[in-house]
Design a protein around this motif. Structure first.
Motif, PDB file in Angstrom:
ATOM      1  N   TRP A  47      -5.935  -8.630  -9.372  1.00 62.61           N
ATOM      2  CA  TRP A  47      -6.083  -7.668  -8.321  1.00 62.61           C
ATOM      3  C   TRP A  47      -7.822  -7.670  -7.989  1.00 62.61           C
ATOM      4  O   TRP A  47      -8.526  -8.238  -8.807  1.00 62.61           O
ATOM      5  CB  TRP A  47      -5.855  -6.261  -9.113  1.00 62.61           C
ATOM      6  N   CYS A  48      -8.062  -6.750  -7.024  1.00 63.41           N
ATOM      7  CA  CYS A  48      -9.348  -6.600  -6.494  1.00 63.41           C
ATOM      8  C   CYS A  48      -9.737  -5.250  -6.101  1.00 63.41           C
ATOM      9  O   CYS A  48      -8.931  -4.317  -5.783  1.00 63.41           O
ATOM     10  CB  CYS A  48      -9.587  -7.618  -5.420  1.00 63.41           C
ATOM     11  N   VAL A  49     -11.184  -5.101  -6.051  1.00 62.60           N
ATOM     12  CA  VAL A  49     -11.660  -3.720  -5.511  1.00 62.60           C
ATOM     13  C   VAL A  49     -12.281  -4.210  -4.207  1.00 62.60           C
ATOM     14  O   VAL A  49     -13.048  -5.119  -3.940  1.00 62.60           O
ATOM     15  CB  VAL A  49     -12.600  -3.190  -6.255  1.00 62.60           C
ATOM     16  N   GLY A  50     -11.795  -3.321  -3.167  1.00 58.76           N
ATOM     17  CA  GLY A  50     -12.487  -3.864  -1.583  1.00 58.76           C
ATOM     18  C   GLY A  50     -12.700  -2.334  -1.148  1.00 58.76           C
ATOM     19  O   GLY A  50     -12.776  -1.337  -1.879  1.00 58.76           O
ATOM     20  N   LEU A  51     -13.328  -2.308  -0.011  1.00 60.36           N
ATOM     21  CA  LEU A  51     -13.753  -0.934   0.630  1.00 60.36           C
ATOM     22  C   LEU A  51     -13.194  -0.755   1.884  1.00 60.36           C
ATOM     23  O   LEU A  51     -13.010  -1.935   2.681  1.00 60.36           O
ATOM     24  CB  LEU A  51     -15.177  -1.072   0.812  1.00 60.36           C
ATOM     25  N   VAL A  52     -12.773   0.297   2.520  1.00 61.81           N
ATOM     26  CA  VAL A  52     -12.425   0.718   3.761  1.00 61.81           C
ATOM     27  C   VAL A  52     -13.276   1.951   4.123  1.00 61.81           C
ATOM     28  O   VAL A  52     -13.730   2.796   3.404  1.00 61.81           O
ATOM     29  CB  VAL A  52     -10.820   1.058   3.812  1.00 61.81           C
ATOM     30  N   LYS A  53     -13.190   1.962   5.260  1.00 60.66           N
ATOM     31  CA  LYS A  53     -13.992   3.100   6.179  1.00 60.66           C
ATOM     32  C   LYS A  53     -13.108   4.126   6.898  1.00 60.66           C
ATOM     33  O   LYS A  53     -12.121   3.283   7.380  1.00 60.66           O
ATOM     34  CB  LYS A  53     -15.067   2.678   6.694  1.00 60.66           C
ATOM     35  N   GLU A  54     -13.000   5.043   6.912  1.00 60.55           N
ATOM     36  CA  GLU A  54     -11.930   6.069   7.630  1.00 60.55           C
ATOM     37  C   GLU A  54     -12.582   7.257   8.053  1.00 60.55           C
ATOM     38  O   GLU A  54     -13.690   7.740   7.587  1.00 60.55           O
ATOM     39  CB  GLU A  54     -11.045   6.355   6.561  1.00 60.55           C
ATOM     40  N   ILE A  55     -12.242   7.346   9.549  1.00 61.94           N
ATOM     41  CA  ILE A  55     -12.464   8.761  10.108  1.00 61.94           C
ATOM     42  C   ILE A  55     -11.447   9.555  10.253  1.00 61.94           C
ATOM     43  O   ILE A  55     -10.262   9.151  10.866  1.00 61.94           O
ATOM     44  CB  ILE A  55     -13.262   8.600  11.664  1.00 61.94           C
ATOM     45  N   ARG A  56     -11.192  10.769   9.992  1.00 59.05           N
ATOM     46  CA  ARG A  56     -10.180  11.711   9.860  1.00 59.05           C
ATOM     47  C   ARG A  56     -10.451  12.984  10.508  1.00 59.05           C
ATOM     48  O   ARG A  56     -11.274  13.720  10.105  1.00 59.05           O
ATOM     49  CB  ARG A  56      -9.562  11.946   8.467  1.00 59.05           C
ATOM     50  N   ASP A  57      -9.680  13.289  11.781  1.00 64.06           N
ATOM     51  CA  ASP A  57      -9.918  14.403  12.533  1.00 64.06           C
ATOM     52  C   ASP A  57     -11.673  14.642  12.874  1.00 64.06           C
ATOM     53  O   ASP A  57     -12.198  15.659  12.997  1.00 64.06           O
ATOM     54  CB  ASP A  57      -9.495  15.641  11.742  1.00 64.06           C
ATOM     55  N   GLY A  58     -11.988  13.298  13.183  1.00 64.21           N
ATOM     56  CA  GLY A  58     -13.471  13.407  13.642  1.00 64.21           C
ATOM     57  C   GLY A  58     -14.469  13.402  12.552  1.00 64.21           C
ATOM     58  O   GLY A  58     -15.785  13.177  12.714  1.00 64.21           O
ATOM     59  N   GLU A  59     -13.914  13.338  11.347  1.00 68.63           N
ATOM     60  CA  GLU A  59     -15.038  13.431  10.272  1.00 68.63           C
ATOM     61  C   GLU A  59     -14.898  12.005   9.336  1.00 68.63           C
ATOM     62  O   GLU A  59     -13.857  11.684   9.225  1.00 68.63           O
ATOM     63  CB  GLU A  59     -14.777  14.723   9.193  1.00 68.63           C
ATOM     64  N   GLN A  60     -15.909  11.817   8.853  1.00 68.90           N
ATOM     65  CA  GLN A  60     -16.062  10.610   7.792  1.00 68.90           C
ATOM     66  C   GLN A  60     -15.387  10.898   6.673  1.00 68.90           C
ATOM     67  O   GLN A  60     -15.850  12.182   6.024  1.00 68.90           O
ATOM     68  CB  GLN A  60     -17.431   9.922   7.893  1.00 68.90           C
ATOM     69  N   VAL A  61     -14.484  10.359   6.120  1.00 66.42           N
ATOM     70  CA  VAL A  61     -14.075  10.684   4.780  1.00 66.42           C
ATOM     71  C   VAL A  61     -13.906   9.369   4.099  1.00 66.42           C
ATOM     72  O   VAL A  61     -13.828   8.242   4.357  1.00 66.42           O
ATOM     73  CB  VAL A  61     -12.497  11.258   4.768  1.00 66.42           C
ATOM     74  N   VAL A  62     -13.831   9.587   2.659  1.00 69.36           N
ATOM     75  CA  VAL A  62     -13.476   8.611   1.665  1.00 69.36           C
ATOM     76  C   VAL A  62     -12.102   8.702   1.083  1.00 69.36           C
ATOM     77  O   VAL A  62     -11.666  10.019   0.849  1.00 69.36           O
ATOM     78  CB  VAL A  62     -14.448   8.820   0.352  1.00 69.36           C
ATOM     79  N   ARG A  63     -11.095   7.669   1.214  1.00 73.41           N
ATOM     80  CA  ARG A  63      -9.684   7.585   0.673  1.00 73.41           C
ATOM     81  C   ARG A  63      -9.599   6.520  -0.151  1.00 73.41           C
ATOM     82  O   ARG A  63      -9.515   5.266   0.340  1.00 73.41           O
ATOM     83  CB  ARG A  63      -8.876   7.455   1.839  1.00 73.41           C
ATOM     84  N   PRO A  64      -9.530   6.868  -1.509  1.00 73.01           N
ATOM     85  CA  PRO A  64      -9.148   5.642  -2.520  1.00 73.01           C
ATOM     86  C   PRO A  64      -7.543   5.498  -2.332  1.00 73.01           C
ATOM     87  O   PRO A  64      -6.925   6.296  -2.109  1.00 73.01           O
ATOM     88  CB  PRO A  64      -9.588   6.099  -3.772  1.00 73.01           C
ATOM     89  N   ILE A  65      -7.119   4.103  -2.390  1.00 74.11           N
ATOM     90  CA  ILE A  65      -5.699   3.830  -2.372  1.00 74.11           C
ATOM     91  C   ILE A  65      -5.512   2.319  -3.153  1.00 74.11           C
ATOM     92  O   ILE A  65      -6.507   1.900  -3.568  1.00 74.11           O
ATOM     93  CB  ILE A  65      -5.371   3.378  -1.064  1.00 74.11           C
ATOM     94  N   LEU A  66      -4.453   2.369  -3.463  1.00 74.20           N
ATOM     95  CA  LEU A  66      -3.772   1.093  -4.476  1.00 74.20           C
ATOM     96  C   LEU A  66      -3.298  -0.021  -3.392  1.00 74.20           C
ATOM     97  O   LEU A  66      -2.309   0.615  -2.487  1.00 74.20           O
ATOM     98  CB  LEU A  66      -2.672   1.704  -5.459  1.00 74.20           C
ATOM     99  N   ARG A  67      -3.634  -1.133  -3.489  1.00 69.94           N
ATOM    100  CA  ARG A  67      -3.128  -1.982  -2.824  1.00 69.94           C
ATOM    101  C   ARG A  67      -3.001  -3.463  -3.782  1.00 69.94           C
ATOM    102  O   ARG A  67      -3.633  -3.684  -4.429  1.00 69.94           O
ATOM    103  CB  ARG A  67      -3.730  -2.248  -1.372  1.00 69.94           C
ATOM    104  N   THR A  68      -1.976  -4.242  -3.202  1.00 69.95           N
ATOM    105  CA  THR A  68      -1.855  -5.830  -3.846  1.00 69.95           C
ATOM    106  C   THR A  68      -3.030  -6.474  -3.007  1.00 69.95           C
ATOM    107  O   THR A  68      -3.204  -6.006  -1.757  1.00 69.95           O
ATOM    108  CB  THR A  68      -0.346  -6.212  -3.771  1.00 69.95           C
ATOM    109  N   PRO A  69      -3.563  -7.509  -3.566  1.00 72.11           N
ATOM    110  CA  PRO A  69      -4.337  -8.314  -2.779  1.00 72.11           C
ATOM    111  C   PRO A  69      -4.052  -8.740  -1.499  1.00 72.11           C
ATOM    112  O   PRO A  69      -4.899  -8.762  -0.471  1.00 72.11           O
ATOM    113  CB  PRO A  69      -4.616  -9.604  -3.751  1.00 72.11           C
ATOM    114  N   ASP A  70      -2.999  -8.969  -1.213  1.00 71.08           N
ATOM    115  CA  ASP A  70      -2.346  -9.470   0.041  1.00 71.08           C
ATOM    116  C   ASP A  70      -2.336  -8.198   1.163  1.00 71.08           C
ATOM    117  O   ASP A  70      -2.253  -8.492   2.369  1.00 71.08           O
ATOM    118  CB  ASP A  70      -1.266 -10.293   0.137  1.00 71.08           C
ATOM    119  N   ALA A  71      -2.324  -7.174   0.532  1.00 74.71           N
ATOM    120  CA  ALA A  71      -2.231  -5.949   1.316  1.00 74.71           C
ATOM    121  C   ALA A  71      -3.574  -5.305   1.639  1.00 74.71           C
ATOM    122  O   ALA A  71      -3.625  -4.197   2.068  1.00 74.71           O
ATOM    123  CB  ALA A  71      -1.278  -4.860   0.984  1.00 74.71           C
TER     124      ALA A  71
END
Length: 245
Positions: free
Chosen positions: A36-60
């Motif tokens: 497993w790995c730790v990666g980063l995603v950037k997200e804008i929700r309703d026009g606001e920048q937010v942080v959203r941790p999620i669980l994923r397998t490496p291929d996802a």
């Protein structure tokens, strides 16, 4: 842009806290077995920048992982360490690297934003700890031959900052974190808050790297459940001369 932390794959419970070293592969940091790995995603929700941790397998792993911010001054990447928790969660981090250029010099600094993620991938939007972990700055100090003479040929002030974070104790809840820093300056006696050319001339004895005792310190961080974040055992000194480029 605010960066979200991604934890990929299930995490096994462990009896005690320890920092585990991850290996970087492209834009992710993975365990030695690659499970497993730790990666980063950037997200804008309703026009606001937010942080959203999620669980994923490496291929996802989401394709929008990590990288530079909108202004290209900040760069985000996973922290190369993590702490596994006995409840199946982890502490994992985002390194935020900033840089600045100015006449005859420049600097870069790295801040660690540490997050708690549980085994189900649920986490709050805010880090549980934010601390500087590294910086290097160079500032021009000579503008004429007279300045060069007064400065004994050392025409740049150089500042360095390094920090180490370690985990101790049982990890059933959140572990205790020990934070140790070292701040240095060259030549001896320089300060970003003072004009070095107004000081007495430097001598060869001043051309050494000196440790700043104020900003070379150790603190123990303990998680405050009511506040939802780590708190130090005593206040941290203002070391922005070393940690802000």
């Amino acid at each position: 842009m605010i960066t979200a932390l991604v934890l990929i794959a299930a995490v096994q419970a462990v009896p005690s806290a320890r920092l585990e070293t991850l290996t970087f592969t492209d834009d992710r940091a993975c365990t030695s077995d690659g499970a497993w790995c730790v990666g980063l995603v950037k997200e804008i929700r309703d026009g606001e920048q937010v942080v959203r941790p999620i669980l994923r397998t490496p291929d996802a792993l989401p394709s929008q992982a990590g990288g530079g911010g909108d202004d290209a001054v900040a760069y985000f990447k996973p922290w190369s360490r993590l702490v596994r928790l006995a409840d199946g969660g982890v502490l994992a981090g985002v390194q935020v690297e900033t840089s600045s250029m100015y006449s005859g010099g420049g600097g870069q600094a790295t801040e660690l934003r540490l997050y708690r993620l549980n085994a189900q991938g649920d986490a709050g939007p805010s880090p549980v700890l934010t601390v500087p972990i590294g910086a290097e700055l160079t500032i021009r100090a000579c503008f004429s031959e007279a300045d060069m003479k007064q400065r004994a040929g050392a025409c740049h002030d150089e500042y360095g900052f390094e920090a180490q974070l370690t985990a101790t104790g049982e990890a059933g809840a959140l572990p205790v974190l020990d934070y140790v820093t070292t701040a240095t300056a060259f030549p001896r006696g320089v300060s970003r808050s003072e004009d070095s050319l107004e000081k007495p001339p430097l001598t060869s004895a001043d051309l050494v790297i000196a440790t700043d005792p104020k900003c070379s310190y150790s603190r123990r961080f303990i998680f405050d459940a009511a506040a939802g974040e780590y708190r130090p055992d005593s206040a941290l000194p203002d070391c922005s001369d070393y940690t802000v480029p």
